[in-house]
Design a protein around this motif. Structure first.
Motif, mmCIF file in Angstrom:
data_model
loop_
_atom_site.group_PDB
_atom_site.id
_atom_site.type_symbol
_atom_site.label_atom_id
_atom_site.label_comp_id
_atom_site.label_asym_id
_atom_site.label_seq_id
_atom_site.Cartn_x
_atom_site.Cartn_y
_atom_site.Cartn_z
ATOM 1 N N SER A 82 14.775 -31.936 19.312
ATOM 2 C CA SER A 82 14.635 -33.476 19.316
ATOM 3 C C SER A 82 15.304 -33.687 20.503
ATOM 4 N N ARG A 83 16.548 -33.270 20.962
ATOM 5 C CA ARG A 83 17.330 -33.538 21.884
ATOM 6 C C ARG A 83 16.694 -33.343 23.429
ATOM 7 N N GLN A 84 15.598 -32.352 23.126
ATOM 8 C CA GLN A 84 14.828 -31.927 24.368
ATOM 9 C C GLN A 84 13.473 -32.961 24.504
ATOM 10 N N GLY A 85 13.523 -33.914 23.466
ATOM 11 C CA GLY A 85 12.356 -34.893 23.714
ATOM 12 C C GLY A 85 10.929 -34.412 23.146
ATOM 13 N N VAL A 86 11.357 -33.409 22.338
ATOM 14 C CA VAL A 86 9.890 -32.851 21.519
ATOM 15 C C VAL A 86 9.265 -33.898 20.767
#
Length: 502
Positions: free
Chosen positions: A385-389
């Motif tokens: 999530s933090r990688q914008g997935v």
């Protein structure tokens, strides 16, 4: 009325409250749960606690929760393959080991209710209503830590169908959902205790109602926020299979297993599908069969213009094994791999765990890959999530009876992490859900024919507050529980001093 006296309940009323709670817990826990039951199940016990002694409270709570847990036997029997649906009870190979975890869970519930009783009777203040939800949430967090960060047992998953409520998980993770659910019966029971103080009793009703209402309003607003949505057309396909096929390593068996996917995948040509998610462990392939299996799926991907995510058991010459997911993208020469990180104790003891995530950034939005049990671990998908997935693709393998529960775990993870989920639960349920928890397509798998679903999936944006800040609400709940019990201890000490002076 002093802080240490209370109206006593008759044995008949105690029995009625016990039976009511046991019946409600039956529908609240295990795999066959109903969303409404956890809101009510603790209430009879909390009322009983304020009008009964410590021993009666503890015994009644233990017995009621243990009785409720019998649903896992009634619905699933004592079959070994049912072991992993007992999501509250951990893992065990011998069904007899179910008894120990049932005792532990019921005992924990008894301790929580006894401590909540202590806080309510000593403080006799509306703030005491926070003790029970804080204790329960704190308990779940401690179990979460003890299980290496596995949140798959939480009561939060019982609420997945209540979409406005569960949007709070994007901020708090599952812990905020649990707290709100437990807060309602605690407020009602504390209002009953303080019924001779009308203003305080009303406050005990208003505070939980206001918190739940606020969560629903905020959740409804989040459900309506679709600005900037990107979309992907995704399919999930599961031909029928059985254990003999999955465990077989002969060339003929592997050939049969991979050939079962050719016709269903060819049928998706020209439909606009970008990604197809296949099951976990669809075939066991050794070094001599890798090229054949990979070339087969790469050929399908190339001629149909599909990205195909397929799960394998990959073995080496030394007998080692990895649970992998391979992505076959059109026009590529070598499928990228993800290796399952969180292996099921006992059942996957021979596998080597992976450590690296797999994020595909050359898409309309970043895609992430995990396998089955990985989705029970927030630390795993919070990183994505933090990688914008915005879309998680999840090959999986279930146990039939746990189909809807494991689907709910993945769906709520999508809400908490802000991503859509495409999950292939072979021997369970196929699901496509968006980042708000809306189920776009779902179907139980079949043991006799191919099961498939397809949908245009709004891709999420990831990077939720929960992904960034983690289990802050669980830690806050645990701290609140400690403070409330500490305040109750201080109140008792003051009462004892006052009695000593008099």
């Amino acid at each position: 009325m002093t802080g240490h006296t209370r109206p006593a309940l008759s044995p008949a009323m105690q029995a009625i409250l016990f039976v009511a709670s046991a019946g409600l817990w039956y529908f609240a826990i295990g795999d066959n749960y109903d969303w409404w039951a956890p809101w009510l199940a603790p209430l009879p016990l909390l009322v009983l606690a304020t009008g009964s002694g410590v021993v009666v409270t503890a015994v009644a709570t233990f017995a009621a929760v243990a009785a409720g847990l019998t649903n896992v036997f009634i619905h699933h029997g004592f079959a070994v393959e049912s072991q992993n649906v007992l999501v509250y009870l951990g893992y065990g190979i011998d069904p007899v080991t179910y008894v120990g975890p049932i005792v532990a869970y019921a005992a924990a519930a008894a301790v929580i209710v006894v401590l909540a009783r202590f806080a309510a009777l000593r403080l006799r203040h509306p703030a005491a209503l926070l003790a029970f939800p804080a204790l329960w949430t704190g308990y779940e967090y401690i179990v979460f830590l003890a299980r290496r960060g596995d949140a798959g047992f939480s009561l939060a998953y019982t609420q997945v169908e209540i979409l406005p409520l569960v949007q709070i998980a994007a901020v708090t993770g599952p812990w905020g959902v649990v707290f709100l659910v437990m807060m309602v019966p605690a407020g009602l029971a504390t209002a009953w205790l303080l019924r001779d103080r009308p203003r305080q009793a009303v406050a005990c009703l208003v505070v939980p109602a206001a918190c739940v209402l606020l969560a629903f309003v905020g959740g409804s607003l989040r459900l309506g926020d679709t600005a900037g949505e990107r979309q992907a057309v995704v399919a999930v396909v599961a031909p029928p299979t059985d254990e003999t096929i999955l465990d077989a390593t002969s060339a003929a068996a592997v050939e049969a297993a991979i050939q079962a996917y050719e016709a269903p995948l060819d049928a998706l040509a020209g439909t606009g599908v970008e990604l197809v998610v296949l099951p976990e462990k669809l075939a066991a392939i050794g070094p001599d069969l890798v090229d054949r299996a990979f070339s087969h799926f790469q050929s399908i991907a190339d001629r149909n213009g599909l990205s195909v995510l397929a799960g394998f058991t990959e073995t080496d010459t030394g007998g080692g094994a990895k649970n992998t997911a391979r992505l076959f993208a059109p026009g590529t020469t070598s499928p990228v791999a993800y290796v399952k990180e969180y292996l099921i104790p006992g059942l996957e003891g021979r596998y080597t765990a992976g450590t690296a995530p797999l994020v595909m950034t050359d898409r309309s939005a970043p895609w992430g890959v995990t396998i089955c049990h990985d989705m029970d671990f927030p630390a795993k998908w919070r990183g994505y999530s933090r990688q914008g997935v915005g879309l998680m693709a999840v090959p999986a393998l279930d146990f039939d009876v746990d189909a809807w529960h494991h689907a709910r775990v993945a769906i709520l993870a999508g809400v908490s992490g802000g991503f859509a989920v495409a999950r292939n639960g072979q021997w369970g349920m196929l699901t496509l859900s968006d980042d708000r928890g809306r189920v776009l397509a779902a179907k139980l798998t079949s043991h006799t024919e191919t099961t498939a679903i397809q949908a245009t999936v709004p891709v999420g944006r990831g990077n939720t507050l929960y992904a960034r800040f983690g289990d802050w609400f669980a830690m806050l709940s645990l701290a609140a529980a400690i403070l409330l019990i500490g305040a109750a201890l201080m109140a008792r000490r003051e009462e004892e001093k006052a009695r000593g002076k008099s």
